[in-house]
Design a protein around this motif. Sequence first.
Motif, PDB file in Angstrom:
ATOM      1  N   THR A   4       0.814  -1.217   0.000  1.00  0.00           N
ATOM      2  CA  THR A   4       0.000   0.000   0.000  1.00  0.00           C
ATOM      3  C   THR A   4       0.847   1.265   0.000  1.00  0.00           C
ATOM      4  OG1 THR A   4      -0.177  -0.056   2.406  1.00  0.00           O
ATOM      5  CG2 THR A   4      -1.949  -1.111   1.135  1.00  0.00           C
ATOM      6  N   HIS A   5       2.084   1.151   0.473  1.00  0.00           N
ATOM      7  CA  HIS A   5       2.967   2.318   0.525  1.00  0.00           C
ATOM      8  C   HIS A   5       4.392   1.884   0.218  1.00  0.00           C
ATOM      9  CE1 HIS A   5      -0.172   4.796   2.267  1.00  0.00           C
ATOM     10  NE2 HIS A   5      -0.418   3.816   3.115  1.00  0.00           N
ATOM     11  N   ILE A   6       5.114   2.770  -0.420  1.00  0.00           N
ATOM     12  CA  ILE A   6       6.525   2.525  -0.703  1.00  0.00           C
ATOM     13  C   ILE A   6       7.324   3.624  -0.021  1.00  0.00           C
ATOM     14  CG2 ILE A   6       8.303   2.400  -2.473  1.00  0.00           C
ATOM     15  CD1 ILE A   6       6.152   1.323  -4.367  1.00  0.00           C
ATOM     16  N   VAL A   7       8.327   3.207   0.758  1.00  0.00           N
ATOM     17  CA  VAL A   7       9.186   4.134   1.473  1.00  0.00           C
ATOM     18  C   VAL A   7      10.600   3.948   0.948  1.00  0.00           C
ATOM     19  CG1 VAL A   7      10.101   4.788   3.738  1.00  0.00           C
ATOM     20  CG2 VAL A   7       7.726   4.016   3.522  1.00  0.00           C
ATOM     21  N   GLY A   8      11.219   5.034   0.515  1.00  0.00           N
ATOM     22  CA  GLY A   8      12.599   4.992   0.055  1.00  0.00           C
ATOM     23  C   GLY A   8      13.540   5.169   1.235  1.00  0.00           C
ATOM     24  N   PHE A   9      14.595   4.342   1.274  1.00  0.00           N
ATOM     25  CA  PHE A   9      15.589   4.444   2.350  1.00  0.00           C
ATOM     26  C   PHE A   9      16.969   4.611   1.732  1.00  0.00           C
ATOM     27  CE2 PHE A   9      18.904   2.700   5.030  1.00  0.00           C
ATOM     28  CZ  PHE A   9      18.638   3.289   6.251  1.00  0.00           C
ATOM     29  N   GLY A  10      17.738   5.555   2.282  1.00  0.00           N
ATOM     30  CA  GLY A  10      19.109   5.734   1.830  1.00  0.00           C
ATOM     31  C   GLY A  10      19.986   6.215   2.960  1.00  0.00           C
ATOM     32  N   ASN A  11      21.244   5.811   2.926  1.00  0.00           N
ATOM     33  CA  ASN A  11      22.235   6.263   3.905  1.00  0.00           C
ATOM     34  C   ASN A  11      23.321   7.036   3.163  1.00  0.00           C
ATOM     35  OD1 ASN A  11      23.511   6.491   6.449  1.00  0.00           O
ATOM     36  ND2 ASN A  11      24.838   4.762   5.985  1.00  0.00           N
ATOM     37  N   CYS A  12      23.728   8.161   3.722  1.00  0.00           N
ATOM     38  CA  CYS A  12      24.826   8.991   3.226  1.00  0.00           C
ATOM     39  C   CYS A  12      24.512   9.517   1.825  1.00  0.00           C
ATOM     40  CB  CYS A  12      26.135   8.212   3.279  1.00  0.00           C
ATOM     41  SG  CYS A  12      27.594   9.264   3.031  1.00  0.00           S
ATOM     42  N   THR A  16      21.180  11.489   0.135  1.00  0.00           N
ATOM     43  CA  THR A  16      21.247  12.740  -0.619  1.00  0.00           C
ATOM     44  C   THR A  16      20.600  12.572  -1.990  1.00  0.00           C
ATOM     45  OG1 THR A  16      23.211  13.446   0.565  1.00  0.00           O
ATOM     46  CG2 THR A  16      22.839  14.459  -1.590  1.00  0.00           C
ATOM     47  N   LEU A  17      20.888  11.457  -2.647  1.00  0.00           N
ATOM     48  CA  LEU A  17      20.290  11.181  -3.952  1.00  0.00           C
ATOM     49  C   LEU A  17      18.761  11.137  -3.857  1.00  0.00           C
ATOM     50  CD1 LEU A  17      20.732  10.420  -6.939  1.00  0.00           C
ATOM     51  CD2 LEU A  17      20.764   8.038  -6.200  1.00  0.00           C
ATOM     52  N   LEU A  32      15.869   9.032   5.449  1.00  0.00           N
ATOM     53  CA  LEU A  32      17.184   9.492   5.032  1.00  0.00           C
ATOM     54  C   LEU A  32      18.131   9.455   6.225  1.00  0.00           C
ATOM     55  CD1 LEU A  32      15.853  12.519   2.973  1.00  0.00           C
ATOM     56  CD2 LEU A  32      16.368  10.201   2.164  1.00  0.00           C
ATOM     57  N   ALA A  33      19.135   8.610   6.132  1.00  0.00           N
ATOM     58  CA  ALA A  33      20.090   8.439   7.227  1.00  0.00           C
ATOM     59  C   ALA A  33      21.403   9.132   6.873  1.00  0.00           C
ATOM     60  CB  ALA A  33      20.329   6.952   7.486  1.00  0.00           C
ATOM     61  N   ASN A  34      21.862   9.976   7.764  1.00  0.00           N
ATOM     62  CA  ASN A  34      23.144  10.670   7.620  1.00  0.00           C
ATOM     63  C   ASN A  34      23.336  11.264   6.224  1.00  0.00           C
ATOM     64  OD1 ASN A  34      23.845   9.766  10.268  1.00  0.00           O
ATOM     65  ND2 ASN A  34      24.418   7.803   9.395  1.00  0.00           N
ATOM     66  N   PRO A  35      22.418  12.141   5.779  1.00  0.00           N
ATOM     67  CA  PRO A  35      22.557  12.700   4.430  1.00  0.00           C
ATOM     68  C   PRO A  35      23.893  13.422   4.263  1.00  0.00           C
ATOM     69  CG  PRO A  35      20.425  13.274   5.362  1.00  0.00           C
ATOM     70  CD  PRO A  35      21.240  12.676   6.463  1.00  0.00           C
ATOM     71  N   TRP A  36      24.522  13.168   3.137  1.00  0.00           N
ATOM     72  CA  TRP A  36      25.814  13.766   2.820  1.00  0.00           C
ATOM     73  C   TRP A  36      25.575  15.155   2.258  1.00  0.00           C
ATOM     74  CZ3 TRP A  36      28.346  14.664  -2.066  1.00  0.00           C
ATOM     75  CH2 TRP A  36      29.709  14.924  -1.952  1.00  0.00           C
ATOM     76  N   THR A  37      26.312  16.155   2.757  1.00  0.00           N
ATOM     77  CA  THR A  37      26.093  17.535   2.332  1.00  0.00           C
ATOM     78  C   THR A  37      27.284  18.142   1.604  1.00  0.00           C
ATOM     79  OG1 THR A  37      26.735  18.268   4.545  1.00  0.00           O
ATOM     80  CG2 THR A  37      24.365  18.058   4.086  1.00  0.00           C
ATOM     81  N   ILE A  93      26.080  24.899  -1.677  1.00  0.00           N
ATOM     82  CA  ILE A  93      24.874  24.847  -2.515  1.00  0.00           C
ATOM     83  C   ILE A  93      24.229  23.479  -2.403  1.00  0.00           C
ATOM     84  CG2 ILE A  93      24.038  24.904  -4.904  1.00  0.00           C
ATOM     85  CD1 ILE A  93      26.261  27.027  -5.406  1.00  0.00           C
ATOM     86  N   LEU A  94      25.059  22.420  -2.403  1.00  0.00           N
ATOM     87  CA  LEU A  94      24.517  21.074  -2.273  1.00  0.00           C
ATOM     88  C   LEU A  94      23.783  20.915  -0.946  1.00  0.00           C
ATOM     89  CD1 LEU A  94      24.149  18.143  -3.172  1.00  0.00           C
ATOM     90  CD2 LEU A  94      26.376  17.650  -2.112  1.00  0.00           C
TER      91      LEU A  94
END
Length: 166
Positions: A4-12, A16-17, A32-37, A93-94
């Motif tokens: 019923t739902h889709i959750v996107g997961f990403g680290n670093c 960011t992507l 979003l875990a530890n997004p890279w800046t 900027i990123l």
Amino acid sequence: AGVTHIVGFGNCDAATLLALAPRDLEVDALVLANPWTGGEEDALPPAAAIRTTYAARLRDPAAWWRLLRGGVDLRRLAAGVTKLLRRRPDVSILAERVVRNIEARDAIVLLAQGDATAIAFADAARRLRAAITPVWIATDSHSFARAGDMDAVESAILVHVRSFRR
């Protein structure tokens, strides 16, 4: 009952992507875990991470003993202090794009308490006065690999995902 739902997961960098992904990405929410800046101009951790680490060490008697006994790399210490004394650059900027995109989405941000990437993200969000309240996970592990880390990550994700139920 299907999906019923889709959750996107990403680290670093994957976090960011996902944060920068187009809005028509067919996910209901993001974790979003530890997004890279952004990268650093030197081999040292980001200034925000150095500041956090040094503040903790100044309060730690064992760190003072290590310093007095010669157990501290004085060149690295001097490089860290020099980096802290330099004029703080503006948020990249990123970093600004990542933070603003996260604010505009249904996203939960997980940050590892002792991770340099997480600390740099939190500093950028604070400096941008972002309306993001991260969930801090009590670990130094960037990938949440220590005992108990995944339980804390899972709990935070479940709280967020359960908000979908109607």
